[in-house]
Design an enzyme around this catalytic site. Structure first.
Site, mmCIF file in Angstrom:
data_model
loop_
_atom_site.group_PDB
_atom_site.id
_atom_site.type_symbol
_atom_site.label_atom_id
_atom_site.label_comp_id
_atom_site.label_asym_id
_atom_site.label_seq_id
_atom_site.Cartn_x
_atom_site.Cartn_y
_atom_site.Cartn_z
ATOM 1 N N THR A 185 -1.352 -67.769 -20.961
ATOM 2 C CA THR A 185 -2.404 -66.836 -20.533
ATOM 3 C C THR A 185 -3.757 -67.152 -21.161
ATOM 4 O O THR A 185 -4.665 -66.324 -21.111
ATOM 5 C CB THR A 185 -2.013 -65.387 -20.885
ATOM 6 O OG1 THR A 185 -1.723 -65.338 -22.288
ATOM 7 C CG2 THR A 185 -0.803 -64.938 -20.090
ATOM 8 N N LYS A 186 -3.917 -68.334 -21.738
ATOM 9 C CA LYS A 186 -5.223 -68.685 -22.296
ATOM 10 C C LYS A 186 -6.141 -69.189 -21.167
ATOM 11 O O LYS A 186 -5.752 -69.202 -20.001
ATOM 12 C CB LYS A 186 -5.048 -69.699 -23.420
ATOM 13 C CG LYS A 186 -4.297 -69.091 -24.642
ATOM 14 C CD LYS A 186 -5.200 -68.251 -25.544
ATOM 15 C CE LYS A 186 -4.471 -67.262 -26.425
ATOM 16 N NZ LYS A 186 -3.720 -67.789 -27.539
#
Ligand SMILES: *Cc1c(COP(=O)(O)O)cnc(C)c1O
Length: 381
Positions: A185-186
């Site tokens: 989720t970066k």
């Protein structure tokens, strides 16, 4: 609920990423091979001509190897913001060092450079600034602190690709090393992965060796070189931190899209800023003119009288996921006991933690999802 839940975060993966991973699988290179080399070269070239990039299987591994490479060892003190994820501090413990927590700046939630200076002792060797949410820590202020106290700087840029401040892209500054995260989720992803960038060729070589068992040639080099492929030298007790080719294949596509994904998040942030201006929410800091915020997170602070639990429940009831960044380390059982901390030792972080919430901001968000987040926030408040 009539409409689907809007998750707090979602990776932005399209057919090109899927095709690239499939091609990597078909190639037979499942561990580190040509795509890893290509990804490292492309990432370094994206930053600056004199940068070396070394990929790893997480930012945590990258931070560990960067600190190992600069020689952090037992008893060495390393300044770390309390306003971060536990990975930033735990890597110091891997090496027997002592993370010394630092309070944050109220406006930016980045580490407070004056508070950091006040914690320097004769044993302080390094500082790990975290560019919280994607807002770079003031580059001149950081460089001045490091120079004045003779500190090594290893940047935790897990949130900050791409980002820049004071005319300097994160990863191209004066620090010994900067570490990016490609966690799911970066701001760009390889599933799990990370990249260490540095201008120090010797440090880069140490990290390359230590990411693969302390072996001084990796598998790709061994099959390419004229020295027999079966031969290798173990020169240190290393780790198993290498990135895989299928992951690097995904990374290459994501790298090409990173600026467009960032611009999409910036557009979402601008919409939120406009729609939330009248609500009484305290909106995230943008940094001085010339700052490029990565907008990995959109952390708001709730007005007095709006309990955080009530806000998060209200958002959930309206089908919107939220999160909290971060539970300050000094409030976590291990770090509290390790440092013997009280909540009031970090007054800013303790106070701001009670009112901070992160709203969804990811490049794959649809216009309808953005609208629903805005309606939910206004409705709950
Ligand atoms: C996600 C994160 C990390 C760790 O990244 P991984 O790639 O999951 O190891 C480190 N620091 C911060 C601030 C993070 O948010």
């Amino acid at each position: 609920m009539s409409e689907e839940f809007v998750p707090f975060a979602l990776p932005d993966i399209g057919e090109p990423e899927i095709d690239a991973v499939a091609a990597a699988l078909r190639s037979g290179w499942l561990s580190s091979g040509p795509r890893v080399k290509e990804f490292e070269a492309a990432f370094a070239a994206r930053l600056a001509a004199d940068i070396t990039a070394v990929s790893v299987n997480s930012a945590t591994a990258g931070l560990h190897l960067a600190l190992e490479g600069i020689g952090i060892g037992p008893g060495d003190e390393v300044l770390v913001p309390t306003w971060t994820f536990t990975a930033t501090a735990e890597v110091v413990r891997y090496l027997g060092g002592v993370p010394v927590l630092v309070d944050c700046d109220r406006a930016t939630l980045n580490l407070d450079l004056a508070a950091a200076a006040a914690k320097v002792t004769a044993r302080t060797r390094a500082i790990i600034p975290v560019h919280f949410a994607g807002l770079p820590v003031d580059p001149p202020g950081l460089a001045e602190l490091a120079q004045e106290h003779g500190l090594e700087v290893v940047e935790d840029a897990a949130h900050a690709f791409p980002a820049s401040a004071a005319g300097q892209e994160v990863g191209t500054g004066a620090s010994r090393a900067t570490v990016f995260s490609f966690y799911a989720t970066k701001t760009m992803t390889t599933g799990e992965g990370g990249m260490v960038v540095t201008r120090d060729a010797e440090l880069a070589q140490r990290i390359r060796t230590m990411r693969l068992h302390g072996i001084n040639r990796d598998a790709f080099d061994r099959y390419r070189s004229s020295v027999p492929a079966w031969h290798y030298d173990v020169v240190a007790p290393g780790f198993k931190y290498n990135l895989t080719d299928p992951a690097a294949a995904m990374g290459l596509v994501q790298l090409g899209r990173a600026q467009a994904m960032r611009d999409r998040r910036a557009a979402i942030a601008a919409m939120y800023d406009e729609m939330f201006a009248p609500t009484g929410l305290e909106l995230p800091a943008h940094g001085p003119a010339g700052t490029e915020h990565s907008w990995h997170l959109y952390p708001v602070r709730l007005p007095d009288g709006m309990g955080r639990d009530r806000f998060i429940e209200g958002m959930g009831a309206r089908g919107i996921g939220t999160s909290v960044h971060f539970i300050p380390l000094h409030l976590q059982p291990y770090w509290r006991d390790f440092g013997g901390h009280q909540p009031q030792d970090f007054p800013v972080a303790t106070a701001e933690f009670a009112r901070v919430v992160s709203l969804p901001i990811f490049s794959a968000m649809t216009a309808r999802q953005i609208e629903r987040v805005i309606q939910a926030v206004v409705g709950v408040l």
